[in-house]
Scaffold this motif. Structure first.
Motif, PDB file in Angstrom:
ATOM      1  N   LYS A   2      29.951-105.154  78.975  1.00  0.00           N
ATOM      2  CA  LYS A   2      29.109-104.898  80.033  1.00  0.00           C
ATOM      3  C   LYS A   2      28.347-106.394  79.928  1.00  0.00           C
ATOM      4  N   ASP A 122      31.147 -94.830  84.142  1.00  0.00           N
ATOM      5  CA  ASP A 122      32.845 -94.816  83.663  1.00  0.00           C
ATOM      6  C   ASP A 122      33.067 -93.488  83.809  1.00  0.00           C
ATOM      7  N   GLN A 126      36.505 -92.161  85.267  1.00  0.00           N
ATOM      8  CA  GLN A 126      37.777 -90.904  84.827  1.00  0.00           C
ATOM      9  C   GLN A 126      37.808 -90.186  85.430  1.00  0.00           C
TER      10      GLN A 126
END
Length: 397
Positions: A2, A122, A126
């Motif tokens: 990141k 994240d 998802q």
């Protein structure tokens, strides 16, 4: 890996930030002004932007506005002094920034916040929930009539206790106040009263109201939002009743709004999928199916899942996040605030039952775990609900 971009016109601050993250597994980019920042954003894959507000040529607000247009999925944080309070509030109010860190910053708090945001982003991606952050930011679906009353009371400079009562009649307004104070001041509270210690009435007016609310002023949406809002208020009343009258305990201020916020995911789903969620509520009433089962069937996710993750993203205290996430599954092994989740499981269930709906299957083991009798609670809940409806009718006259 990141990548984080820090923007500040003071080289000493940029150097301090570089040193802070030297042992972290992030790529660090530095810019001394807005133009440099935009150039880096155009050439590098940046995941998070942290910017000062008071800068020459292009200030932080102008930079954030440009970044929001070009890179709406980028996580945006303000790092600035308290003197820039007005423009910071404006930036958060317009969804240009998610969080505000005050200079001088706390190193551990900054690193923990960034780690948490990346982890949650994240997960949200998802689960296909990130779109709700992008769509709503901090503009939560609200009951329009309640907003109008609050506007009037703020103009009249009403007493703070009266303001608190109005805020606590709307889960979305409650969440907006708690979100701002928890993110902007780095505190952890679920109490509107405590949160307002950090804000004056002008601050409230600046952070609460946005034109976005007006788009929800249609009969169907407002009716269903009203149903969820009334259910949430009643749930909170039942939570407080169980604590104070049945368990003879004082509820922790950190949990003060737990019932109000437990179905924020339902408000989001109702506003994002107006027709589908309206049909879902109708089916739940007519077919006597649980809301949870129909949500899973219709959206491949439940309102508890949506609410839990988004409350976490918005920086609310852990007990509120856990309660919203697990109120339908109170016996999960990983629950830490067990008593709170047990109480919310019952309060939420009976509140929905009063409005003719079944949220999930009631786990009757919770009664024994709390030392309560099912019949006694159901009778008392009915009395609380009737009183609540009568008070609401008087207020609406």
């Amino acid at each position: 890996m990141k990548n984080i971009l820090f923007v500040d016109d003071e080289k000493s601050i940029l150097n301090s930030l570089r040193r802070l993250f030297i042992h972290e597994e992030y790529g660090v980019f530095l810019a001394e002004n807005g133009n440099e920042a935009l150039s880096i954003l155009a050439s590098e894959n940046i995941d998070l932007l942290i910017t000062d507000m008071k800068m020459p040529v292009m200030n932080g607000y102008e930079l954030l506005k440009e970044v929001y247009k070009k890179y709406p999925k980028l996580i945006r944080i303000i790092l600035s002094g308290f003197a820039e309070k007005e423009i910071i509030m404006k930036s958060i109010r317009e969804n240009l920034a998610f969080f505000y860190l005050l200079k001088p910053w706390d190193n551990d708090h900054m690193i923990n916040l960034i780690n948490r945001l990346f982890y949650l982003k994240d997960i949200l991606e998802q689960k296909n929930l990130l779109r709700f952050v992008e769509i709503y930011g901090d503009a939560f679906p609200s009951l329009y009539s309640n907003e109008k009353e609050l506007r009037l009371k703020l103009v009249e400079k009403a007493e703070i206790e009266e303001i608190i009562k109005i805020i606590e009649r709307d889960p979305s307004t409650t969440l907006r106040v708690l979100y701002f104070v928890n993110s902007a001041y780095g505190i952890k509270t679920g109490s509107v009263k405590k949160a307002l210690n950090y804000l004056n009435l002008n601050d409230l007016e600046n952070i609460l109201f946005r034109d976005w609310y007006d788009s929800l002023d249609d009969a169907i949406t407002q009716k269903n939002i009203g149903l969820i809002v009334n259910h949430s208020i009643l749930t909170n009343k039942i939570v407080h009743y169980i604590y104070q009258e049945l368990l003879c305990k004082n509820i922790d201020l950190q949990y003060d709004s737990v019932g109000l916020l437990c179905n924020i995911g339902g408000l989001i789903l109702q506003s994002a999928f107006t027709n589908e969620y309206t049909d879902l509520i109708t089916d739940a009433k007519e077919k006597k199916e649980t809301i949870e089962k129909l949500e899973e069937k219709t959206f491949k996710m439940t309102s508890q899942e949506v609410g839990g993750y988004l409350l976490s993203w918005w920086g609310l205290p852990d007990p509120l996040i856990e309660s919203a996430s697990y109120l339908h599954k109170p016996l999960c092994d990983n629950i830490r605030n067990k008593e709170l989740v047990y109480i919310l499981h019952l309060a939420n269930y009976y509140s929905w039952k009063f409005f003719g709906l079944i949220p999930y299957e009631l786990n009757r083991k919770v009664f024994d775990l709390l030392g309560l009798k099912e019949r006694n609670l159901e009778q008392m809940v009915h009395k609380i609900a009737i009183t609540f409806i009568e008070e609401k009718q008087k207020r609406d006259l």
